[in-house]
Scaffold this active site. Sequence first.
Site, PDB file in Angstrom:
ATOM      1  N   LYS A  88      -4.769  -1.685  13.769  1.00 28.01           N
ATOM      2  CA  LYS A  88      -3.998  -0.713  14.532  1.00 28.01           C
ATOM      3  C   LYS A  88      -4.493  -0.625  15.976  1.00 28.01           C
ATOM      4  O   LYS A  88      -5.690  -0.640  16.227  1.00 28.01           O
ATOM      5  CB  LYS A  88      -4.068   0.644  13.845  1.00 28.01           C
ATOM      6  CG  LYS A  88      -3.092   0.720  12.700  1.00 28.01           C
ATOM      7  CD  LYS A  88      -3.429   1.801  11.744  1.00 28.01           C
ATOM      8  CE  LYS A  88      -4.718   1.457  11.048  1.00 28.01           C
ATOM      9  NZ  LYS A  88      -5.236   2.537  10.251  1.00 28.01           N
ATOM     10  N   GLU A 122       0.828  -1.210   0.000  1.00 27.21           N
ATOM     11  CA  GLU A 122       0.000   0.000   0.000  1.00 27.21           C
ATOM     12  C   GLU A 122       0.864   1.263   0.000  1.00 27.21           C
ATOM     13  O   GLU A 122       2.071   1.198   0.255  1.00 27.21           O
ATOM     14  CB  GLU A 122      -0.923  -0.002   1.224  1.00 27.21           C
ATOM     15  CG  GLU A 122      -0.174   0.053   2.542  1.00 27.21           C
ATOM     16  CD  GLU A 122      -0.966   0.729   3.646  1.00 27.21           C
ATOM     17  OE1 GLU A 122      -1.335   1.909   3.477  1.00 27.21           O
ATOM     18  OE2 GLU A 122      -1.194   0.088   4.681  1.00 27.21           O
TER      19      GLU A 122
HETATM   20  N1  PSU Z   1      -1.278   1.014   9.243  1.00 29.17           N
HETATM   21  C1  PSU Z   1      -0.187   1.769   9.523  1.00 29.17           C
HETATM   22  N2  PSU Z   1      -0.145   3.021   9.029  1.00 29.17           N
HETATM   23  C2  PSU Z   1      -1.128   3.503   8.211  1.00 29.17           C
HETATM   24  C3  PSU Z   1      -2.249   2.697   7.890  1.00 29.17           C
HETATM   25  C4  PSU Z   1      -2.272   1.468   8.434  1.00 29.17           C
HETATM   26  O1  PSU Z   1       0.697   1.343  10.246  1.00 29.17           O
HETATM   27  O2  PSU Z   1      -1.008   4.617   7.745  1.00 29.17           O
HETATM   28  C5  PSU Z   1      -3.317   3.206   6.950  1.00 29.17           C
HETATM   29  C6  PSU Z   1      -3.757   2.057   6.053  1.00 29.17           C
HETATM   30  O3  PSU Z   1      -3.614   2.486   4.721  1.00 29.17           O
HETATM   31  C7  PSU Z   1      -5.195   1.815   6.417  1.00 29.17           C
HETATM   32  C8  PSU Z   1      -5.641   3.201   6.817  1.00 29.17           C
HETATM   33  O4  PSU Z   1      -5.924   1.307   5.354  1.00 29.17           O
HETATM   34  O5  PSU Z   1      -4.515   3.669   7.571  1.00 29.17           O
HETATM   35  C9  PSU Z   1      -6.928   3.180   7.604  1.00 29.17           C
HETATM   36  O6  PSU Z   1      -7.450   4.475   7.642  1.00 29.17           O
HETATM   37  P1  PSU Z   1      -8.992   4.678   8.082  1.00 29.17           P
HETATM   38  O7  PSU Z   1      -9.011   4.268   9.521  1.00 29.17           O
HETATM   39  O8  PSU Z   1      -9.238   6.161   7.880  1.00 29.17           O
HETATM   40  O9  PSU Z   1      -9.806   3.798   7.196  1.00 29.17           O
END
Ligand code: PSU
Length: 307
Positions: free
Chosen positions: A158, A26
């Site tokens: 996370k 990603e």
């Molecule tokens: N995990 C990390 N750093 C990140 C992300 C995940 O260690 O930046 C990113 C991923 O791309 C994940 C996104 O899909 O954060 C999720 O964001 P949201 O909670 O707004 O969907």
Amino acid sequence: MDFKLFAFSPEVSRARQRHTPLVALESAVITHGLPPPENLRLARDMERTVAEHGATPATIAVLDGKIHVGLSQQQLERLAETRQARKVSVRDFGLAIAKKEMGGTTVAGTLLAAHRAGIRVFATGGIGGVHREPPFDVSADLPQLARTPMVVVCAGAKAILDLSATLEVLETLGVPVVGYQSDAFPAFYSPDSGLPVGVRADSPAEVVEIARAHWQLGLESALLVAVPPPAEVSLPAAEVETAIQQALEEAAARGIRGQAVTPFLLARVSELTHKASLEANLGLLRNNARVAARIAVEFVARQRPVV
Ligand code: PSU
Ligand code: MN
């Protein structure tokens, strides 16, 4: 589906033609997840790690009106340097393409593009999920996992999230969770959230066997492979939790909403743990790249396509 919207790097094109192992990576972690200069270093490290373990890395991003699958060094640098990129989840592709914006793809966005490109394995850090605050904030990663038959290698969701609620939603959506050489669902920075996984797999071959059986039933969902962070970089859950609590309070006080929530929390937790959480994040991302490459190699070794 129009392949004119896609641009494959020469390396990815070759791997697609020859049916050699590919691993999707990603780019939201580059544009929104990590600060410079660690973001570029990490992006290169993950690509190198994938290659060292026998697979071709395919970092996915939106650039110049196209979805790029596999990036040149220069394209990777553009992404890492800009602070203007859009965080591209599923809903954002059309607008980022039409407006020729630069975009870092989230887990959901990467799943969509990688599956269209015929890639079966994807390495990330932690998936998005159900937030603790604000209420009703559920990552688009979850519904996309429900409709994309890929193996997603991560360190769980996370730690800033409600992990228990996230596992419940994954269950509702029919996404199996496999613990890689572990019986516990990791808490991203730490190896054990206290929550169980559906099953344990100790080798890439075991993961591939489970994925094939799952997809042979005609199911369309992803297989989530949860890998505990490596011991050298992992942190005690209690230590991170104090930082998370403070970051959540600050986010609420400052009225942080929408797509900004996750990047804000990750950056604050990194500051509050004096970068220990950043080191953990970098270490687990590299480790996940390695595990994903080994799974991708095993898929190809088993040949017969199932989806
Ligand atoms: N995990 C990390 N750093 C990140 C992300 C995940 O260690 O930046 C990113 C991923 O791309 C994940 C996104 O899909 O954060 C999720 O964001 P949201 O909670 O707004 O969907
Ligand atoms: Mn959200």
